[in-house]
Design a protein around this motif. Structure first.
Motif, PDB file in Angstrom:
ATOM      1  N   PHE A  91       0.856  -1.155  -0.071  1.00  0.00           N
ATOM      2  CA  PHE A  91       0.171   0.252  -0.006  1.00  0.00           C
ATOM      3  C   PHE A  91       1.103   1.156  -0.135  1.00  0.00           C
ATOM      4  N   VAL A  92       0.635   2.201  -0.748  1.00  0.00           N
ATOM      5  CA  VAL A  92       1.275   3.506  -0.810  1.00  0.00           C
ATOM      6  C   VAL A  92       0.269   4.781  -0.633  1.00  0.00           C
ATOM      7  N   GLY A  93       0.566   5.492   0.206  1.00  0.00           N
ATOM      8  CA  GLY A  93      -0.120   6.769   0.645  1.00  0.00           C
ATOM      9  C   GLY A  93       0.398   7.893  -0.256  1.00  0.00           C
ATOM     10  N   GLU A  94      -0.425   8.476  -1.011  1.00  0.00           N
ATOM     11  CA  GLU A  94      -0.142   9.675  -1.660  1.00  0.00           C
ATOM     12  C   GLU A  94      -0.636  11.103  -1.437  1.00  0.00           C
ATOM     13  N   HIS A  95       0.236  11.880  -0.813  1.00  0.00           N
ATOM     14  CA  HIS A  95      -0.143  12.940  -0.121  1.00  0.00           C
ATOM     15  C   HIS A  95      -0.868  14.006  -1.045  1.00  0.00           C
ATOM     16  N   GLY A  96      -0.487  14.088  -2.629  1.00  0.00           N
ATOM     17  CA  GLY A  96      -0.984  14.785  -3.690  1.00  0.00           C
ATOM     18  C   GLY A  96      -0.093  16.007  -4.008  1.00  0.00           C
ATOM     19  N   SER A  97      -0.546  16.295  -5.187  1.00  0.00           N
ATOM     20  CA  SER A  97       0.429  17.263  -6.007  1.00  0.00           C
ATOM     21  C   SER A  97       0.171  18.676  -5.578  1.00  0.00           C
ATOM     22  N   TRP A  98       1.013  19.462  -5.935  1.00  0.00           N
ATOM     23  CA  TRP A  98       0.740  20.906  -5.487  1.00  0.00           C
ATOM     24  C   TRP A  98       1.177  21.638  -6.978  1.00  0.00           C
ATOM     25  N   ASN A  99       1.775  20.998  -7.839  1.00  0.00           N
ATOM     26  CA  ASN A  99       2.347  21.590  -9.009  1.00  0.00           C
ATOM     27  C   ASN A  99       2.147  21.027 -10.312  1.00  0.00           C
ATOM     28  N   ARG A 100       0.769  20.677 -10.538  1.00  0.00           N
ATOM     29  CA  ARG A 100       0.389  20.285 -11.783  1.00  0.00           C
ATOM     30  C   ARG A 100      -1.032  20.929 -11.898  1.00  0.00           C
ATOM     31  N   PRO A 101      -1.385  21.279 -13.236  1.00  0.00           N
ATOM     32  CA  PRO A 101      -2.755  21.956 -13.224  1.00  0.00           C
ATOM     33  C   PRO A 101      -3.777  21.035 -13.208  1.00  0.00           C
ATOM     34  N   ASP A 102      -3.584  19.699 -13.257  1.00  0.00           N
ATOM     35  CA  ASP A 102      -4.566  18.688 -12.830  1.00  0.00           C
ATOM     36  C   ASP A 102      -4.147  17.849 -11.506  1.00  0.00           C
ATOM     37  N   PRO A 103      -4.557  18.164 -10.649  1.00  0.00           N
ATOM     38  CA  PRO A 103      -4.001  17.568  -9.323  1.00  0.00           C
ATOM     39  C   PRO A 103      -4.055  15.989  -9.429  1.00  0.00           C
ATOM     40  N   VAL A 104      -3.034  15.351  -8.893  1.00  0.00           N
ATOM     41  CA  VAL A 104      -2.836  14.045  -8.768  1.00  0.00           C
ATOM     42  C   VAL A 104      -2.417  13.465  -7.434  1.00  0.00           C
ATOM     43  N   GLY A 105      -2.589  12.021  -7.280  1.00  0.00           N
ATOM     44  CA  GLY A 105      -2.303  11.506  -5.712  1.00  0.00           C
ATOM     45  C   GLY A 105      -3.626  11.904  -4.823  1.00  0.00           C
ATOM     46  N   TYR A 106      -3.615  12.422  -3.657  1.00  0.00           N
ATOM     47  CA  TYR A 106      -4.787  12.365  -2.781  1.00  0.00           C
ATOM     48  C   TYR A 106      -5.530  11.033  -2.690  1.00  0.00           C
ATOM     49  N   LYS A 107      -4.704   9.912  -2.564  1.00  0.00           N
ATOM     50  CA  LYS A 107      -5.181   8.676  -2.239  1.00  0.00           C
ATOM     51  C   LYS A 107      -4.290   7.733  -1.786  1.00  0.00           C
ATOM     52  N   VAL A 108      -4.647   6.427  -1.463  1.00  0.00           N
ATOM     53  CA  VAL A 108      -4.134   5.397  -1.325  1.00  0.00           C
ATOM     54  C   VAL A 108      -4.381   4.229  -2.295  1.00  0.00           C
ATOM     55  N   ILE A 109      -2.992   3.652  -2.768  1.00  0.00           N
ATOM     56  CA  ILE A 109      -2.929   2.851  -3.889  1.00  0.00           C
ATOM     57  C   ILE A 109      -2.521   1.600  -3.324  1.00  0.00           C
ATOM     58  N   PHE A 110      -2.618   0.531  -4.243  1.00  0.00           N
ATOM     59  CA  PHE A 110      -2.170  -0.858  -3.837  1.00  0.00           C
ATOM     60  C   PHE A 110      -1.364  -1.374  -5.040  1.00  0.00           C
ATOM     61  N   VAL A 111      -0.089  -1.507  -5.109  1.00  0.00           N
ATOM     62  CA  VAL A 111       0.712  -2.181  -6.085  1.00  0.00           C
ATOM     63  C   VAL A 111       0.860  -3.841  -5.894  1.00  0.00           C
ATOM     64  N   PRO A 112       0.333  -4.499  -6.607  1.00  0.00           N
ATOM     65  CA  PRO A 112       0.518  -5.863  -6.449  1.00  0.00           C
ATOM     66  C   PRO A 112       1.690  -6.479  -6.765  1.00  0.00           C
ATOM     67  N   PHE A 113       2.297  -7.439  -6.167  1.00  0.00           N
ATOM     68  CA  PHE A 113       3.623  -8.088  -6.245  1.00  0.00           C
ATOM     69  C   PHE A 113       3.324  -9.730  -6.494  1.00  0.00           C
ATOM     70  N   SER A 114       4.351 -10.064  -7.311  1.00  0.00           N
ATOM     71  CA  SER A 114       4.339 -11.309  -7.612  1.00  0.00           C
ATOM     72  C   SER A 114       5.826 -11.949  -7.640  1.00  0.00           C
TER      73      SER A 114
END
Length: 430
Positions: A353-376
């Protein structure tokens, strides 16, 4: 009517961003992202986050899961730690004292501040306890106070380690303890002059003998000179008993969270990369951290992509730069990472799990969420999926900003939210 000739920070930001030629594009995620050309403007495009109260809303989690606020009214919660008896410690605080070098730094500081809480940092550890196991943490009490912007937390063998912005300290701890019994003992001083990046992430080896502490750079791209970067942009390995330490890996611009892979004991990190090369550069990333490895900063990014702003250049370092394992996308500001456990359910049993605090320097904000990166087979495998969203709503308002994420081995995910000053707990429905 008289008009002032002075520009407000907001109007100046809008004027300068209008001169910027950056264009928005799709994020590139995964182990082999497609990187766009560099775009450099007078200042980066900035988007102000508009904070709002949660009210009767809460973050959205996958079907079959529930999310609950288990602690509120905190003083800027950053990272959490689950103790052996199931109690939770929360590190609260705000650090950093870097002076602004240029007008654009003043503007960026103003923009960033609009998306942050106005609450004063607690500079403390708060303990949470659910005595009867019903999911309601009825005890919320101060475990230790008068700390200096605590961030990273680790525990082993009756010792609780805290990474303040200027030092690692150690508390003696016994199961069930609700308040520190004595003042902390200093393990090691940490680089703290300027502190452009002040957070000090922390984790500990499975045998409890070695601490790993992350120390971010003192600039975006060496604008304070290389002397200011001594012992910076590194992960140190620290003897937990004596404080003896050495660089473990270098060239990591701002490693904001560390975790140990359960089966292999491999160290992993999330890293915030450099700014002002465009809205889609440079991707923040998730990576294994190799002993003796160099990861590019400041001379290059994502392997051998040269950043000419770092002078003088160092071709030997560029050639040696390790390509990270997994791109999270540019400017998402990943601040938390932890490995999952089977108790989180089959879909989310293997991965991070990765916590994304969110952008301040993009015209369209990104982040502001928690994602899951699967492993194998011990490596990232497949596309990342959203796990907790809604921190930035469809109305453009920001109600929360994830920082640390911690997996409770009993089957829950803790999310520290430093805008709402809340700790959220996600569990599977029974």
């Amino acid at each position: 009517m008289k008009y002032s000739s002075a520009l407000t920070p907001l109007s100046l930001a809008l004027l300068l961003s209008a001169c910027d030629s950056e264009r928005n594009g799709d994020l590139s995620l995964g182990p082999d992202p497609k990187l766009p050309e560099q775009h450099r403007g007078l200042v980066p495009t900035m988007k102000i986050a508009e904070p709002a109260e949660w009210g009767d809303r809460k973050p959205t989690v996958p079907q079959g899961y529930s999310i609950t606020a288990i602690a509120t009214g905190l003083g800027i919660p950053r990272q959490t730690l689950v103790l052996p008896n199931g109690d939770i410690l929360v590190a609260e605080g705000r650090g950093g004292s870097a002076a602004k070098l240029k007008p654009k730094d003043v503007i960026a500081g103003y923009i960033k501040a609009q998306g942050n809480t106005k609450v004063k940092g607690g500079n403390r550890l708060t303990l949470l306890r659910d005595a009867d196991g019903d999911g309601s943490y009825e005890l919320q009490t101060v475990f230790a106070e008068n700390l200096n912007a605590p961030y990273g937390l680790a525990y082993a063998d009756g010792n609780l380690y805290v990474a303040n912005q200027d030092a690692i300290v150690r508390f003696a701890y016994e199961d069930g303890q609700t308040k520190a019994s004595a003042a902390p003992v200093k393990v090691l001083d940490l680089p703290s002059q300027i502190n452009h990046h002040w957070t000090k992430a922390l984790t500990i080896s499975p045998d409890g003998r070695q601490l790993y502490v992350a120390i971010g750079s003192n600039s975006n791209i060496t604008e304070r000179g290389m002397d200011a970067e001594v012992d910076r942009a590194q992960v140190w390995q620290v003897d937990a008993r004596t404080g003896a330490h050495k660089p473990y890996a270098t060239g990591l611009r701002n490693p904001t969270a560390l975790t140990i892979q359960p089966d292999s004991g491999q160290l992993w990190a999330v890293v915030n990369e450099r700014d002002e090369l465009g809205p889609d550069l440079v991707p923040d990333y998730l990576t294994s951290v190799r002993e003796g490895g160099f990861y590019g900063w400041p001379y290059s990014y994502w392997g051998q992509n040269v950043d000419s702003r770092a002078q003088p250049q160092n071709p030997e370092k560029v050639a040696a730069a390790i390509k990270p394992d997994y791109s999270l996308g540019a400017h998402v500001a990943a601040l938390g990472v932890d490995f999952s456990v089977p108790a989180m359910g089959a879909t989310f049993a293997e991965g991070v799990f990765v916590g994304e605090h969110g952008s301040w320097n993009r015209p369209d904000p990104v982040g502001y969420k928690v994602i899951f990166v699967p492993f194998s087979n011990g490596q990232p495998a497949g596309e990342a999926v959203d796990f907790a969203t809604g921190f930035r709503g469809e109305d453009g308002k920001t109600r929360g900003r994830p920082v640390g994420v911690t997996v409770d081995p009993r089957g829950a995910l803790l999310i520290a939210d430093d805008l709402a000053n809340t700790v959220w707990r996600v569990t599977r429905n029974q």
